[in-house]
Design an enzyme around this catalytic site. Structure first.
Site, PDB file in Angstrom:
ATOM      1  N   SER A 349       0.828  -1.198   0.000  1.00 28.13           N
ATOM      2  CA  SER A 349       0.000   0.000   0.000  1.00 28.13           C
ATOM      3  C   SER A 349       0.867   1.255   0.000  1.00 28.13           C
ATOM      4  O   SER A 349       1.709   1.431  -0.880  1.00 28.13           O
ATOM      5  CB  SER A 349      -0.987  -0.054   1.176  1.00 28.13           C
ATOM      6  OG  SER A 349      -2.045   0.852   0.993  1.00 28.13           O
ATOM      7  N   ASP A 469      -8.628  -5.836  -5.520  1.00 33.06           N
ATOM      8  CA  ASP A 469      -8.236  -4.714  -4.660  1.00 33.06           C
ATOM      9  C   ASP A 469      -8.929  -3.453  -5.161  1.00 33.06           C
ATOM     10  O   ASP A 469      -8.522  -2.857  -6.158  1.00 33.06           O
ATOM     11  CB  ASP A 469      -6.717  -4.539  -4.691  1.00 33.06           C
ATOM     12  CG  ASP A 469      -6.217  -3.539  -3.655  1.00 33.06           C
ATOM     13  OD1 ASP A 469      -7.051  -2.789  -3.105  1.00 33.06           O
ATOM     14  OD2 ASP A 469      -5.002  -3.510  -3.403  1.00 33.06           O
ATOM     15  N   HIS A 499      -6.807  -6.251  -0.865  1.00 31.93           N
ATOM     16  CA  HIS A 499      -5.652  -5.444  -0.471  1.00 31.93           C
ATOM     17  C   HIS A 499      -4.867  -6.183   0.613  1.00 31.93           C
ATOM     18  O   HIS A 499      -4.925  -5.830   1.791  1.00 31.93           O
ATOM     19  CB  HIS A 499      -6.180  -4.095   0.035  1.00 31.93           C
ATOM     20  CG  HIS A 499      -5.155  -3.026   0.161  1.00 31.93           C
ATOM     21  ND1 HIS A 499      -4.495  -2.497  -0.917  1.00 31.93           N
ATOM     22  CD2 HIS A 499      -4.679  -2.364   1.248  1.00 31.93           C
ATOM     23  CE1 HIS A 499      -3.670  -1.551  -0.509  1.00 31.93           C
ATOM     24  NE2 HIS A 499      -3.749  -1.463   0.808  1.00 31.93           N
TER      25      HIS A 499
END
Length: 760
Positions: A349, A469, A499
């Site tokens: 991320s 995601d 994610h």
């Protein structure tokens, strides 16, 4: 379980024998296959003073235990080898399997018995994963088969866990960055948490650039969240222009301070378990949060090249090009005399995003990045096609909200007292610059677009990304991966999850593959490892990974959508609008069931549809007003078994990342029946229907041709499947929630779904 073994390096008989000897296995090319296998098995039972006992607990045949077999005159056969190999890997006869041959086929077991190849088979077996999720050699080392001598030991091109994690050095330094982001007239200082094993050899470094690691301010974050309920603004017709601007750091001077030895220490930091795995294998770990975080100075500039520079300065320090101090008093400097200067960045991320940004600087010393679920353009994270568009699961968030979350200097009361007033001024400037009113691309977002500098990347690149995601959407990796220079080594893992990290999944040897790559790049080991450029998780069955050549094909198939005129009303009743605003998940449930304001088209497939790339909706559309928001989702619709998007724990702590160090669960995506699967989605302000830089007017009740690109994916639909197309306006999870009374009309007879088709 199914084997998808990408990390094993095919090895010659001579090399296999040499590596086995280095591990202490007393095997001999002159011995029989049976004698070598017995010697191997007795060695792995090193905890037992009498290895007859554990041998007697294995079976060689359905009617004979292993001890009896090795005491007999019977020849070693495929049946015996396979049965013993399965048990050594932790599979239990009568529990995990009844028929070994059928079970081996189900596993796609990578070793095929040949009596003349027994040495190579044993070598391969050690490099094969156990039921627990660890390779057999890692499992044996974790039990103490090799001593922790703080030196490198390699097997099959990978480093083994022989560094003592009970005697780690934990220290803090403060790197001087060529920045003054808080405008106080002083160079920003960047706090660096270092964890390294004791070693007489220079160590490579895994660096996690994480703005989260010094703490997050959830209270400030929540106060800063924006209300999504607002009218869609009618924008003036115009052309947007931006310019490429090189980031120019400040000039620093060589440090003449004495070298200090008394460094700040720490006892704990929230670590990343993949880093822990490498820590036990001779790779230093460092965690850096960058400007504007607790222990550092500066302002949280969130995504621009000033923030990137604060991480780059740490790599410069590891290579002797920047100064670090023992403390904020700056009385002594400290040098990274323990480091070999070679760095790989890690993390998911925001962490992976910083890795991408760092790679685009071309900084010397950055040898490789492992970037998971990473952003490549911040505009595409918080905006889409001229719209404010929240990341999945976080309606109301924007980049200045993220600034509040990660500006952890305000968690230190003294820093808050001294600096908060000025911080609020800088934060307000950021809030104005990101232009939430229009949703348009501008210079602020261009300065946070790493794609324009992708040509400067020279390190090896590993990306992993979930095709489910909807937080950091697949376009982020699609665009950066396809923009990478052809001169570098690049790798992409595309999984069917959301994610999430994937290093501890049962079905893919990601961790071991990274070990082989890092030994090549950071330790200079000539291991001849070759990893495919792209590996994709098959969506049609459990635990199946395949090589792919490209992400995005030019071959297309056009699917007709029908002949009707479909009307999409934007307005909801007050109660329904409020209910969906309070719970966007309820709006999604209604949408997928066909109970929201939407147009719904089901296409029954007459042949397989292997999608690879960016689906485009080409629509003939008109709006009853001079504005319009168009949302679309594509579903694999109908009850059948599909992969879930969230991995579940198969065990709680079966993976040992060292020798009884940093244990973690083994996980996998479940394969179970459900009603639908989102394949892709997309959103557009119809004023940006031609391109991102052109803002057009929307004539009332006049037909427009619109091309709406959806999120790229690779997804295989089979003959007989139903592809559901959903067209609507407001998306309560992602877009602004405009409840004004307008409608869109779609002419299906002049509309198509354009699908990129994977080649065989």
């Amino acid at each position: 379980m199914r084997y998808n073994q990408f990390s094993y390096i095919p090895t010659s008989l001579e090399r296999a024998a040499e590596e086995l000897k280095e591990l202490g296995f007393d095997l001999d090319l002159q011995k029989t296959a049976k004698a070598n296998l017995e010697s191997f098995l007795r060695k792995i039972f090193f905890h037992y003073p009498d290895s007859d006992y554990p041998l007697s607990h294995l079976i060689a045949k359905n009617d004979m235990d292993a001890l009896s077999f090795f005491q007999s005159e019977q020849e070693l056969s495929k049946e015996v080898f396979d049965l013993l190999a399965l048990q050594v890997l932790g599979f239990i006869p009568g529990v995990d399997f009844t028929e070994a041959d059928a079970f081996l086929d189900k596993l796609a077991f990578p070793i095929h018995f040949d009596e003349t190849e027994i040495i190579k088979h044993i070598h391969h077996l050690l490099a094969t994963r156990c039921k627990s999720g660890m390779t057999l050699i890692d499992d044996l080392v974790s039990q103490g088969m090799l001593t922790m001598d703080n030196d490198y030991h390699f097997f099959n091109g990978k480093s083994l866990a022989t560094f003592d994690t009970s005697q780690l050095i934990r220290e803090v330094v403060y790197v001087e960055a060529p920045l003054d982001t808080d405008q106080d007239g002083q160079f920003d200082l960047i706090k660096v948490n270092i964890i390294r094993p004791q070693s007489q050899k220079p160590l490579p470094t895994l660096m996690t650039p994480s703005p989260y690691h010094q703490g997050i301010n959830e209270v400030a974050n929540d106060k800063k969240l924006y209300r999504m309920e607002k009218e869609l603004v009618v924008k003036k017709r115009r052309q947007i222009t931006v310019e490429d601007r090189d980031f120019i750091p400040l000039e620093t001077q060589p440090c003449k301070l004495p070298i200090g030895q008394n460094l700040e220490s720490f006892s704990y930091i929230n670590s990343y378990s993949l880093n822990d795995y490498f820590l036990a294998r001779g790779f230093a770990n460092i965690y850096v949060s960058g400007v504007g975080t607790a222990g550092s100075t500066g302002f949280m500039t969130s995504g621009d090249y000033a923030q990137i520079e604060s991480f780059k300065a740490v790599i410069d320090w590891l290579n002797g090009r920047a100064t670090a101090y023992t403390s904020h008093s700056k009385t002594h400097q400290v040098r990274a005399d323990w480091a070999n200067g070679l760095v790989c960045t890690t993390g998911k991320s925001y962490l992976g995003t910083m890795s991408t940004g760092l790679a685009t600087t071309g900084v010397d010393g950055l040898a490789m990045i492992i970037a998971e679920s990473a952003i490549s353009s911040w505009y595409n994270y918080y905006r889409e096609n001229g719209l404010v568009c929240s990341p999945g699961g976080y309606p109301g968030e924007d980049l200045d909200v993220l600034t509040e979350l990660t500006y952890s200097r305000n968690l230190l009361a003294g820093d808050y007292l001294r600096h908060n007033d000025h911080y609020q001024e800088l934060l307000n400037q950021q809030s104005q610059a990101l232009d939430r009113q229009s949703g348009d691309y501008n210079q602020f977002w261009h300065d946070r677009n790493y794609l324009k500098n992708a040509h400067q990347i020279k390190c090896d690149v590993v990306y992993s990304h979930g095709l489910q995601d909807w937080n950091v959407k697949p376009r982020q990796v699609y665009e950066i991966f396809n923009a990478l220079p052809s001169t570098i080594n690049k790798h992409l893992f595309l999984h069917q999850g959301e994610h999430v990290y994937m290093h501890n999944w049962q079905s893919i040897d990601f961790r071991e593959s990274m070990n082989a790559l890092l030994c090549q790049k950071l330790l200079g080991l000539a291991n001849d490892f070759s990893l495919p450029e792209m590996i994709w998780q098959d969506n049609t069955c459990p635990q199946n990974w395949q090589e792919r050549k490209v992400f995005g094909t030019s071959t297309i198939k056009e699917l007709d959508l029908g002949q009707e005129l479909l009307l999409i009303d934007n307005h909801y009743g007050e109660d329904e609008f409020k209910a969906y605003g309070k719970d966007f998940r309820a709006s999604k449930a209604a949408l997928f069931k066909g109970k929201a304001n939407q147009a719904l088209i089901d296409i029954l497939l007459e042949e397989d549809l292997p999608i690879n790339g960016e689906i485009v909706l080409q629509l003939k559309v008109k709006s009853s007003e001079n504005k319009g928001l168009l949302s679309a989702q594509i579903l694999d619709y109908g009850k059948k078994k599909r992969l879930g998007d969230l991995p579940i724990a198969l065990t709680q702590s079966s993976i040992d990342n060292g020798q009884n160090f940093s244990r973690e669960p083994l996980k996998e995506l479940p394969f179970r029946e459900d009603s639908y699967r989102v394949i892709s989605k997309g959103f557009m302000n119809l004023q940006n229907r031609n391109n991102l830089s052109s803002i057009e007017t929307i004539p009332n009740n006049k037909w427009m041709t619109v091309r709406l690109p959806l999120q790229p994916t690779i997804y295989h639909l089979e003959k007989g499947d139903t592809l559901r197309v959903i067209l609507y306006t407001t998306d309560f999870e992602h877009t602004v929630r405009d409840n004004s009374n307008y409608a869109l009309t779609i002419d299906l007879s002049q509309s198509q779904l354009i699908v990129p088709i994977a080649s065989n």
